[in-house]
Write a protein that holds these residues in place. Sequence first.
Motif, PDB file in Angstrom:
ATOM      1  N   SER A 171       0.809  -1.225   0.000  1.00 42.95           N
ATOM      2  CA  SER A 171       0.000   0.000   0.000  1.00 42.95           C
ATOM      3  C   SER A 171       0.839   1.272   0.000  1.00 42.95           C
ATOM      4  CB  SER A 171      -0.941   0.001   1.207  1.00 42.95           C
ATOM      5  OG  SER A 171      -0.187   0.046   2.393  1.00 42.95           O
ATOM      6  N   TYR A 172       2.150   1.174   0.200  1.00 42.47           N
ATOM      7  CA  TYR A 172       3.005   2.359   0.216  1.00 42.47           C
ATOM      8  C   TYR A 172       3.342   2.867  -1.178  1.00 42.47           C
ATOM      9  CZ  TYR A 172       3.645   1.397   5.151  1.00 42.47           C
ATOM     10  OH  TYR A 172       3.431   1.193   6.473  1.00 42.47           O
TER      11      TYR A 172
ATOM     12  N   LYS B  38       1.240   3.499  -3.659  1.00 44.97           N
ATOM     13  CA  LYS B  38       0.056   4.062  -4.307  1.00 44.97           C
ATOM     14  C   LYS B  38       0.284   5.557  -4.572  1.00 44.97           C
ATOM     15  CE  LYS B  38      -2.480   0.340  -3.532  1.00 44.97           C
ATOM     16  NZ  LYS B  38      -2.944  -0.566  -4.480  1.00 44.97           N
TER      17      LYS B  38
ATOM     18  N   TYR C 295      -1.642   8.023  -4.184  1.00 40.78           N
ATOM     19  CA  TYR C 295      -2.650   8.802  -3.485  1.00 40.78           C
ATOM     20  C   TYR C 295      -2.605   8.486  -1.995  1.00 40.78           C
ATOM     21  CZ  TYR C 295      -5.124   4.343  -3.917  1.00 40.78           C
ATOM     22  OH  TYR C 295      -5.454   3.021  -3.875  1.00 40.78           O
ATOM     23  N   ILE C 296      -3.273   9.333  -1.232  1.00 32.52           N
ATOM     24  CA  ILE C 296      -3.407   9.125   0.206  1.00 32.52           C
ATOM     25  C   ILE C 296      -4.835   8.705   0.476  1.00 32.52           C
ATOM     26  CG2 ILE C 296      -3.362  10.237   2.470  1.00 32.52           C
ATOM     27  CD1 ILE C 296      -1.291  12.181   1.334  1.00 32.52           C
ATOM     28  N   LYS C 297      -5.007   7.714   1.305  1.00 33.45           N
ATOM     29  CA  LYS C 297      -6.344   7.217   1.609  1.00 33.45           C
ATOM     30  C   LYS C 297      -6.586   7.326   3.113  1.00 33.45           C
ATOM     31  CE  LYS C 297      -9.338   3.242   0.972  1.00 33.45           C
ATOM     32  NZ  LYS C 297      -9.440   1.879   0.450  1.00 33.45           N
ATOM     33  N   LEU C 298      -7.765   7.824   3.475  1.00 32.59           N
ATOM     34  CA  LEU C 298      -8.147   7.937   4.878  1.00 32.59           C
ATOM     35  C   LEU C 298      -9.025   6.745   5.254  1.00 32.59           C
ATOM     36  CD1 LEU C 298      -9.248  11.690   4.921  1.00 32.59           C
ATOM     37  CD2 LEU C 298      -7.034  10.777   5.598  1.00 32.59           C
ATOM     38  N   SER C 299      -8.890   6.337   6.515  1.00 32.37           N
ATOM     39  CA  SER C 299      -9.805   5.305   6.996  1.00 32.37           C
ATOM     40  C   SER C 299     -11.196   5.913   7.086  1.00 32.37           C
ATOM     41  CB  SER C 299      -9.358   4.806   8.370  1.00 32.37           C
ATOM     42  OG  SER C 299      -9.537   5.822   9.332  1.00 32.37           O
ATOM     43  N   LYS C 300     -12.236   5.073   7.162  1.00 35.16           N
ATOM     44  CA  LYS C 300     -13.606   5.579   7.285  1.00 35.16           C
ATOM     45  C   LYS C 300     -13.756   6.431   8.529  1.00 35.16           C
ATOM     46  CE  LYS C 300     -16.547   2.462   4.723  1.00 35.16           C
ATOM     47  NZ  LYS C 300     -17.704   1.571   4.751  1.00 35.16           N
TER      48      LYS C 300
ATOM     49  N   PHE D 299     -12.032   9.785   7.922  1.00 32.77           N
ATOM     50  CA  PHE D 299     -12.818  10.507   6.928  1.00 32.77           C
ATOM     51  C   PHE D 299     -14.080  11.094   7.564  1.00 32.77           C
ATOM     52  CE2 PHE D 299     -16.170  10.621   3.679  1.00 32.77           C
ATOM     53  CZ  PHE D 299     -15.577  11.481   2.766  1.00 32.77           C
TER      54      PHE D 299
END
Length: 111
Positions: A2-3, A5, A7-12, A15
């Motif tokens: 996952s490093y 990617k 983009y940056i993704k937030l957990s639910k 978020f």
Amino acid sequence: NSYNKPYIKLSKEVFNALNLLIQFNYEHIYHVINAKEEVKYYAVMYEKLFESYLKALENKDLANDIYSVFLKDMSNEYISGTSDARKIIDYIAGMTDDLFLHEIEKYCKNK
């Protein structure tokens, strides 16, 4: 992995918390700050401050902050080649909120 990617993704959870914070800011800060009465007050104060600086420039009031704070470090080219209105706009545009409020107290209150 996952490093890798793009983009940056937030957990639910994060978020949802961020959305609550944004909603709170709009309800309690942004909409309050931009209330019509407050905007009108600052527009009037801007005009008064502008007029105060214009008078200082016309009267060569070297004690005024437009001289002692702003113009003191400007080049002769800027001073001689820039209109008074533009100098005032440049000075006010570069102010922090705190300085703007301080200048209103100093030059506009009780006048």
